[in-house]
Design a protein around this motif. Structure first.
Motif, short mmCIF file in Angstrom:
data_model
loop_
_atom_site.label_atom_id
_atom_site.label_comp_id
_atom_site.label_asym_id
_atom_site.label_seq_id
_atom_site.Cartn_x
_atom_site.Cartn_y
_atom_site.Cartn_z
N ARG A 96 42.29 66.69 14.72
CA ARG A 96 42.60 66.41 16.13
C ARG A 96 44.09 66.63 16.42
O ARG A 96 44.91 66.53 15.51
N ILE A 100 42.27 71.95 19.46
CA ILE A 100 40.92 72.48 19.24
C ILE A 100 39.98 72.01 20.35
O ILE A 100 39.18 72.79 20.89
N THR A 124 32.41 60.40 30.27
CA THR A 124 33.08 59.90 29.08
C THR A 124 33.36 58.42 29.25
O THR A 124 33.50 57.93 30.37
N ASN A 128 37.98 55.83 26.57
CA ASN A 128 38.22 56.96 25.67
C ASN A 128 39.47 57.71 26.16
O ASN A 128 39.39 58.75 26.83
N ALA A 131 39.97 61.55 25.34
CA ALA A 131 39.11 62.48 26.08
C ALA A 131 39.51 62.52 27.56
O ALA A 131 39.61 63.60 28.16
N ARG A 133 42.37 61.93 28.94
CA ARG A 133 43.64 62.64 29.12
C ARG A 133 43.45 64.15 28.96
O ARG A 133 44.00 64.95 29.72
C1 LIG Z 1 38.39 64.03 22.55
C2 LIG Z 1 38.56 64.98 21.36
C3 LIG Z 1 37.44 66.00 21.39
C4 LIG Z 1 39.91 65.70 21.49
O1 LIG Z 1 39.99 66.69 20.47
P1 LIG Z 1 41.41 67.31 20.02
O2 LIG Z 1 41.14 68.53 19.24
O3 LIG Z 1 42.25 66.28 19.41
O4 LIG Z 1 42.00 67.72 21.44
P2 LIG Z 1 43.40 68.43 21.77
O5 LIG Z 1 44.20 68.53 20.53
O6 LIG Z 1 43.10 69.66 22.53
O7 LIG Z 1 44.07 67.40 22.80
C5 LIG Z 1 44.14 66.04 22.49
C6 LIG Z 1 44.87 65.32 23.59
O8 LIG Z 1 44.52 63.93 23.55
C7 LIG Z 1 45.72 63.18 23.50
N1 LIG Z 1 45.45 61.96 22.82
C8 LIG Z 1 45.02 61.78 21.55
N2 LIG Z 1 44.86 60.46 21.31
C9 LIG Z 1 45.17 59.83 22.46
C10 LIG Z 1 45.21 58.47 22.86
N3 LIG Z 1 44.85 57.49 22.03
N4 LIG Z 1 45.59 58.19 24.12
C11 LIG Z 1 45.93 59.16 25.00
N5 LIG Z 1 45.91 60.47 24.67
C12 LIG Z 1 45.54 60.78 23.42
C13 LIG Z 1 46.69 64.07 22.79
O9 LIG Z 1 47.99 63.64 23.01
C14 LIG Z 1 46.35 65.41 23.43
O10 LIG Z 1 46.91 65.53 24.72
P3 LIG Z 1 48.30 66.32 24.98
O11 LIG Z 1 48.10 67.70 24.42
O12 LIG Z 1 48.45 66.29 26.46
O13 LIG Z 1 49.31 65.55 24.22
C15 LIG Z 1 38.54 64.20 20.02
O14 LIG Z 1 39.47 63.15 20.10
C16 LIG Z 1 37.17 63.65 19.64
O15 LIG Z 1 36.37 64.35 19.04
N6 LIG Z 1 36.93 62.38 19.98
C17 LIG Z 1 35.64 61.72 19.63
C18 LIG Z 1 34.49 62.27 20.45
C19 LIG Z 1 34.77 62.19 21.93
O16 LIG Z 1 35.37 61.24 22.39
N7 LIG Z 1 34.31 63.21 22.68
C20 LIG Z 1 34.55 63.30 24.11
C21 LIG Z 1 33.57 62.49 24.87
S1 LIG Z 1 32.33 63.49 25.55
#
Ligand SMILES: CC(C)(COP(=O)(O)OP(=O)(O)OC[C@H]1O[C@@H](n2cnc3c(N)ncnc32)[C@H](O)[C@@H]1OP(=O)(O)O)[C@@H](O)C(=O)NCCC(=O)NCCS
Length: 162
Positions: A96, A100, A124, A128, A131, A133
């Protein structure tokens, strides 16, 4: 140890051989329990709206680290409008923060728009933060609050729209 700039490639779902990767990535990360019929519902009808993200190690071996599953159908109210729906999105916790999730969403959105989507919606959980953001950064707006009850308990969701 974090991996700087992993090489990531996205590929469309290619059928049964990829199903275990899809299920592994979703079952470990999403709170809602899905059964095989739910996967089949989406993947048999809209395989072109499911994308997997792969990373490659130095030997060239690839591992699936992210997945998105979508749907495209007519708006419920019977209008001519086509509506895309992002049903599931998951990135392996070790991968993450590398963009991606954003790549998967953009790819699915592009495909839905090419298929005629006039709007794209998803749900969502309200807490969360990652997600919410991510989707907001990509232009989605929070549209409504939904209260749903599942066998594993109640959930409060935000409905989002692009
Ligand atoms: C949501 C999810 C898909 C994001 O995947 P990822 O590959 O990390 O996404 P990205 O790297 O493209 O972007 C992540 C963003 O979230 C932000 N982020 C991560 N953790 C965070 C938190 N606790 N609070 C706020 N923002 C957060 C990051 O800063 C980033 O944003 P930015 O680029 O503006 O800084 C992943 O966290 C995940 O699989 N979560 C569990 C399943 C889920 O929640 N799915 C979505 C619901 S349908």
């Amino acid at each position: 140890m974090t991996t700087p700039n992993p090489k990531v490639s996205l590929r469309v779902y290619d059928g049964a051989p990829s199903l275990p990767d899809v299920m592994r990535l979703i079952e470990t990360e999403l709170s809602e329990p899905y059964n095989i019929y739910t996967y089949r519902y989406f993947l048999h009808q809209w395989p072109h709206l499911c994308f997997l993200a792969y990373v490659h190690d130095t030997q060239g071996k690839e591992t699936a680290v992210g997945v998105i599953i979508g749907r495209l159908d007519r708006h419920m109210r019977g209008a001519r409008l086509w509506r895309g729906y992002i049903a599931m999105l998951s990135v392996d916790p070790r991968w993450r923060g590398y963009g991606i999730g954003a790549q998967l969403i953009r790819r699915a959105v592009d495909e839905m728009v090419q298929g005629g989507a006039a709007e794209i919606v998803l749900e969502t959980e309200v807490d969360n933060a990652a997600a919410l953001r991510l989707y907001e950064r990509l232009g989605f707006l929070r549209e409504k609050r939904l209260y749903r009850f599942y066998l594993n308990g109640g959930r409060v969701l935000d409905g989002m729209i692009l």
